[in-house]
Scaffold this active site. Sequence first.
Site, PDB file in Angstrom:
ATOM      1  N   ASP A 170     -32.908  -5.075   3.571  1.00 43.03           N
ATOM      2  CA  ASP A 170     -34.111  -4.998   2.744  1.00 43.03           C
ATOM      3  C   ASP A 170     -35.311  -5.415   3.581  1.00 43.03           C
ATOM      4  O   ASP A 170     -35.510  -6.593   3.870  1.00 43.03           O
ATOM      5  CB  ASP A 170     -33.972  -5.902   1.517  1.00 43.03           C
ATOM      6  CG  ASP A 170     -35.095  -5.686   0.504  1.00 43.03           C
ATOM      7  OD1 ASP A 170     -36.110  -5.070   0.874  1.00 43.03           O
ATOM      8  OD2 ASP A 170     -34.945  -6.128  -0.641  1.00 43.03           O
TER       9      ASP A 170
ATOM     10  N   HIS B 131     -33.738  -2.235  -0.326  1.00 46.67           N
ATOM     11  CA  HIS B 131     -34.393  -2.706  -1.544  1.00 46.67           C
ATOM     12  C   HIS B 131     -33.859  -2.022  -2.798  1.00 46.67           C
ATOM     13  O   HIS B 131     -34.192  -2.419  -3.906  1.00 46.67           O
ATOM     14  CB  HIS B 131     -35.901  -2.492  -1.426  1.00 46.67           C
ATOM     15  CG  HIS B 131     -36.713  -3.336  -2.339  1.00 46.67           C
ATOM     16  ND1 HIS B 131     -36.660  -4.717  -2.339  1.00 46.67           N
ATOM     17  CD2 HIS B 131     -37.604  -3.006  -3.313  1.00 46.67           C
ATOM     18  CE1 HIS B 131     -37.484  -5.201  -3.255  1.00 46.67           C
ATOM     19  NE2 HIS B 131     -38.062  -4.178  -3.852  1.00 46.67           N
TER      20      HIS B 131
ATOM     21  N   SER C 141     -37.083  -7.415  -7.444  1.00 47.59           N
ATOM     22  CA  SER C 141     -38.300  -7.407  -6.638  1.00 47.59           C
ATOM     23  C   SER C 141     -39.311  -8.362  -7.257  1.00 47.59           C
ATOM     24  O   SER C 141     -39.051  -9.560  -7.358  1.00 47.59           O
ATOM     25  CB  SER C 141     -38.836  -5.975  -6.518  1.00 47.59           C
ATOM     26  OG  SER C 141     -39.784  -5.885  -5.495  1.00 47.59           O
TER      27      SER C 141
ATOM     28  N   TYR D 220     -40.346  -6.993 -15.596  1.00 51.55           N
ATOM     29  CA  TYR D 220     -40.985  -6.792 -14.292  1.00 51.55           C
ATOM     30  C   TYR D 220     -42.339  -7.492 -14.256  1.00 51.55           C
ATOM     31  O   TYR D 220     -42.514  -8.502 -13.605  1.00 51.55           O
ATOM     32  CB  TYR D 220     -41.121  -5.301 -13.980  1.00 51.55           C
ATOM     33  CG  TYR D 220     -41.570  -5.050 -12.558  1.00 51.55           C
ATOM     34  CD1 TYR D 220     -40.647  -5.121 -11.520  1.00 51.55           C
ATOM     35  CD2 TYR D 220     -42.895  -4.767 -12.255  1.00 51.55           C
ATOM     36  CE1 TYR D 220     -41.046  -4.920 -10.195  1.00 51.55           C
ATOM     37  CE2 TYR D 220     -43.294  -4.561 -10.945  1.00 51.55           C
ATOM     38  CZ  TYR D 220     -42.378  -4.637  -9.919  1.00 51.55           C
ATOM     39  OH  TYR D 220     -42.777  -4.442  -8.627  1.00 51.55           O
TER      40      TYR D 220
END
Length: 717
Positions: free
Chosen positions: A642, A677, A558, A478
């Site tokens: 999303d 999302h 993301s 991430y």
Amino acid sequence: MKKITLLAVLLIFAACKTKKERDPIVVNYPETKKVDTVDVYFGTEVKDPYRWLEDDRSAETEAWVKTQNKVTFGYLDSIPFRNDLKDRLEKLWNYEKLGSPFKEGDYTYFYKNDGLQNQYVVYRKKENGEAEVFLDPNTFSEDGTTSLMGLSFTKDGSKAAYLISEGGSDWRKGIVINAEAKEIVEDTLVDIKFSGISWKGNDGFFYSSYDKPDGSELSAKTDQHKLYYHKLGTPQSEDQVIFGGTAEEKHRYVGGYVSEDEKYLFITASVSTSGNKLFLKDLTKPNSELVTVLDDTESDTYVIDNEGPSLYLVTNRNAPNKKIVVTDASDPVPENWKDFIAETEHVLTAGTGGGYFFTEYMVDAISKVLQYDYEGNLVREVALPGVGSAGGFGGKKEDKEFYFSFTNYNTPGSSYKYNVETGEYVQYWKPAIDFNPDDYESTQVFYTSKDGTKVPMIITHKKGIELNGKNPTILYGYGGFNISLTPSFSIVNAVWMEQGGVYAVPNLRGGGEYGKKWHIAGTKMQKQNVFDDFIAAAEYLIENNYTAKEYLAIRGGSNGGLLVGATMTQRPDLMQVALPAVGVLDMLRYHTFTAGAGWAYDYGTSEESEEMFGYLKGYSPVHNVKEGANYPATLVTTGDHDDRVVPAHSFKFAAELQEKQAGENPVLIRIETKAGHGAGTPVSKTIEQYADIFGFTLYNMGFDELPNRGILKEFKD
């Protein structure tokens, strides 16, 4: 039409099978039209030929989505073991899951899923009574795509309000019920976004939202958040704006929450995802003035509790790893703050319950929990059940016991009942799952990134695997927004590891594992550090024979989707498979959609300076797909609803890759319909998604059958 043939991939299978060519899967990419759209940044022209895909309401975009999905699902349906993966995911998923209980009024509430229910059901029971259904989100819609996204009770537990999301959107509806009778008591509230619900007595509650934007509500920019008060029995149109309604009070994110004693309303106001102003109102005095606690956004600060006028705040102001301070509500400015629990070398997360403070520290991403009294004295260190992640240390002040959870990468989450006075706890619930944690192991290693920084990574796999460079491996990352990746169990990762897979998670810069300095080291003009950390993690796994390029997949969602997109465009030679999910992929325009401008703290924007524009353009995945490059097999995933990271990011990236891919690896995009999302996605859709993702990954690593077919025969027998 552009045509590509996936040629036979020649690899030595773990079972030492004879090499053979397999029949190719033919992929006919849809032709994506190009338009002459050009933007000029500081005198530099930048073409944007797929700008038209940003219009999520157009018939052309809808047709493109359908055509791409037809090609993608045609490919995925041809993978010989896809259905075996789906069956195993369903089998392993099908166990009872129970959330930690919580007390409201005369009832104890808990979330439960019988196994394959699309959404968790809220149950409740009185002491020594039978459990009954309180809310069943599975009845909200026939296909399970309407989810419960928040539930808040009045202090006495007599009333409740809950939020629902339709199709995965961040826009919510609010419903108020009489909790005892389980009956709706007034009209549904609409257009709530990025908000919880905080009650003021039994009369009403506070919530936040934006005005509905011009254009598409799924993609148009929203940047003035407002805090409202809704009085029960009145129409929403009469709701009072408490904060955010003027130009002076304009912020992208505004929130409000009421203290447990209902004396104060605390208001946070932010222009980005990091840093907030802080205000309070005395609710015991009609029309009280707004009192400023903090008038800048240089820190992340919030009130965790109060004892009368004494306020306890968690802050990273002059304390990158956070601390707790105390001040008086009469003059609560930073100059009057006093340290209550000082900053340490480890990052703090704090909670309260039963008349105590509980401080959780991340020690190399592993939980350590301490208990303090309201004099600031250490009561004890909580002896956790193992090495991993603990959560839920907190409750109401009058609680004598509450529940916490514990998990790690190879241990399914269990809950424990904790006695606040003795520090003793008993296991409250343990899942009965067809997975033996004792067969797996996690190891934490520290590797060296490009600039010499030491980065931790946890590697999990079956015990006894051979480090021969042939283990299928997913490297997940991430690296942003001060978010920490701590050990937690995942059913889908369990299925991956059952097949002999390695699952590796590095704690990249940009995250919060080592406090604010670690976060800042992966933002704006230092964002490349995050990609370098991820690349170095991949190189570590290869150099230490966990895997090889041919067996390595990189995955993230993301901001993690950006991580994958940047890594695969910078080092396409490093991995066999790339799996960017709901990614931020157009770094020049991300801030023009929905609340994207709030991410500028981490990214910067293409408009703020020529230097920042050049830096963003230098790694923006959409702008760095090169003609004639050989990219890994890529499955881009997104949802058509999303409205956090709009799907246009993924659409444009996939179009660029399909046009410019020179190699034989497939480039596909899987677009989930009536999905957002990620939060609230029905279990049935999640299982299908991961059967596709793992099927695509293993097939493109050269497997014609699952590496561990024995587990399939075992559960089918």
